[in-house]
Enzyme design. Sequence first.
Site, mmCIF file in Angstrom:
data_model
loop_
_atom_site.group_PDB
_atom_site.id
_atom_site.type_symbol
_atom_site.label_atom_id
_atom_site.label_comp_id
_atom_site.label_asym_id
_atom_site.label_seq_id
_atom_site.Cartn_x
_atom_site.Cartn_y
_atom_site.Cartn_z
ATOM 1 N N LYS A 369 6.348 -2.409 0.279
ATOM 2 C CA LYS A 369 7.495 -2.333 1.188
ATOM 3 C C LYS A 369 8.461 -3.484 0.921
ATOM 4 C CE LYS A 369 4.916 -0.589 5.237
ATOM 5 N NZ LYS A 369 5.687 0.583 5.698
ATOM 6 N N ASP A 439 2.569 4.175 0.310
ATOM 7 C CA ASP A 439 2.881 3.743 1.677
ATOM 8 C C ASP A 439 2.626 4.861 2.691
ATOM 9 O OD1 ASP A 439 3.621 2.052 3.682
ATOM 10 O OD2 ASP A 439 5.764 2.090 3.255
ATOM 11 N N ARG A 443 -1.898 8.792 6.960
ATOM 12 C CA ARG A 443 -2.357 10.178 7.020
ATOM 13 C C ARG A 443 -3.622 10.386 6.186
ATOM 14 N NH1 ARG A 443 3.345 12.026 4.870
ATOM 15 N NH2 ARG A 443 3.795 10.124 6.011
HETATM 16 ZN ZN LIG Z 1 2.348 2.790 5.081
#
Ligand SMILES: [Zn+2]
Length: 596
Positions: A369, A439, A443
Amino acid sequence: MAFASLALLLHGACATSRALASNRRRLCFHARVRTGPNRRGAARSTRTCATSRSVSVAALPSASDPTWMGVECVRQRDRFLSCLQKKEQHSGDAVPIEAVLPAQWAAWTARQSQAVQQWIRELGIVPKETPQTILIPDFGRHANSGQGAARMLQKVAFVLGTAVEAASPDDPWIGNAELWWSFGALPRTLPSGMYTVSQCEFANPDQIALAWTLGAYTFTAFQRTSKHAAATENTDVSPAQDGPQQAAVLLVQDGDVFEKVVQTGKACFLGRDLINTPAQNMGPEAVEKAVRELAAEYEGARVSSIVGDDLLEENYPQIHAVGRSALGFSGRSPRLIRLEWGMDQNKDAPLVAIVGKCITFDTGGLQIKPAASMRLMKKDMGGAAAAVALTEMILATKLKMRVILLLPAADNAVGPDAYRPGDVLTARNGLTTEIEHTDAEGRLVLADALVAACEHVKPALLIDFATLTGAQRVAMGSEIGSVFCSDPTLLDQLEKQSRIQGDYMWPLPMYTPYKGMLSSTIATMKNCATGGLAGAITAALYLKAFVRPDVPWMHLDINGFNNTARHGRPEGGEVMGARAIFHFIEEVVVRHPKSS
Ligand SMILES: [Zn+2]
């Protein structure tokens, strides 16, 4: 040290050898060397485990020690409950608070004594946009028999702001919620002392008490002043000893209201503490410890966990894949934490399975990120915190039901073992996922947990909480969560509770044609869509592939954090959706089980 002689009970917590080496306290662990083969080879064969035992803590642990914060979270949260007392337990005067809408201000002023009217006139007090607390002195009399600075007061006029008033009471969606939330401004603004709310036509006593309680919260564990520093022998970061700064106490007439609000407050404070605690102290092991400490408070609660390479042996490959880059680092081995409750005492009652995304820090993985997006990623276990808070509300109120709480916990870290873009993972149910982006890890861990939640016994309801997508925040902002559910009746019920509880959840569609955006040429599907459209919906559709089709399921995509302070909701971690879902469960699953 105030906590020097406290005996803590550790329940089967696991620590790595690095944690042992860094631990300067008298914590007794024993090491076990695993020599058996595993699917990843023998590289990760050393683990240590602690058995259940009493240990004495000579001094508070350091900030880098992963073994303590869960315990302190559970203990510290009780401090803020001192902002609420039962009226019957208090003798002496309490200062009445009279809540006034701006439109009622002139009429309210006209009803006051000449002295008060003159005082208001001379000070030039007029209603403003934001709520005002106006302290009215006890003119010409000696202090009353109450406590603290408030004993000099005759009453408090709490003038709700025009902005708040405009939001209600006819707002078609949030109704009067922002009106009663306003009372959350009081515990940290009023002088110390005892108060009652004597006049309020737009908020119930339980709403006022709840807003007051949740507004009393601050996260003080790491706050230090020079006074603290001088009094501390070493540089340990230990919980602050002073307690909350405010001592404005609301007296509650109704014993039932008092009990319920205290239970809700305790659960929310624990969830907020878990999120607010820096990731250095809140790795997967610390989350497990907090869950074990919580379970120890409630009869019939059992906790187990599957840690590290055992995840492979027990067939939780996606949790392992996400967490394996942090495997073996102090307190940060991935794990599946499981709490069960009601299995004996409520054998025939409905079963609710609760799953919470527990990424204790999300760097984004190898597709890392940018700095601004990573700044708040200690909150990526906000789903787990909300799930824990919900679970405690259920246990504390002894709802007639059974609960399974599953927290797939992992750090999404950067390292040589990190999973890569283009890798193909196999989930617990055998479906394969091509990694489009590292990223989109939440899930992946949720998928294994959702499969496990529907095994053996069919739940009456399956709920997952997750700080899952940036797309949800783009659609809803930080203050409203999204709920996905294919049953419109359940959605209606949740929306109703969301409004009543001032815990805002709004539906997004489970639009199946978008499933094509996840198609892969080499696996069952990809973990996220390319192109950046409908990210919250495609995430929900990914999860759907792992939920048993005949199980009623709700997926909550939440922010988990108050980005700015609002009344009753201080800036920082927030258990979004937990209170709305609790009342929804109480109504739909327990009181009217057929409608579920
Ligand atoms: Zn993530």
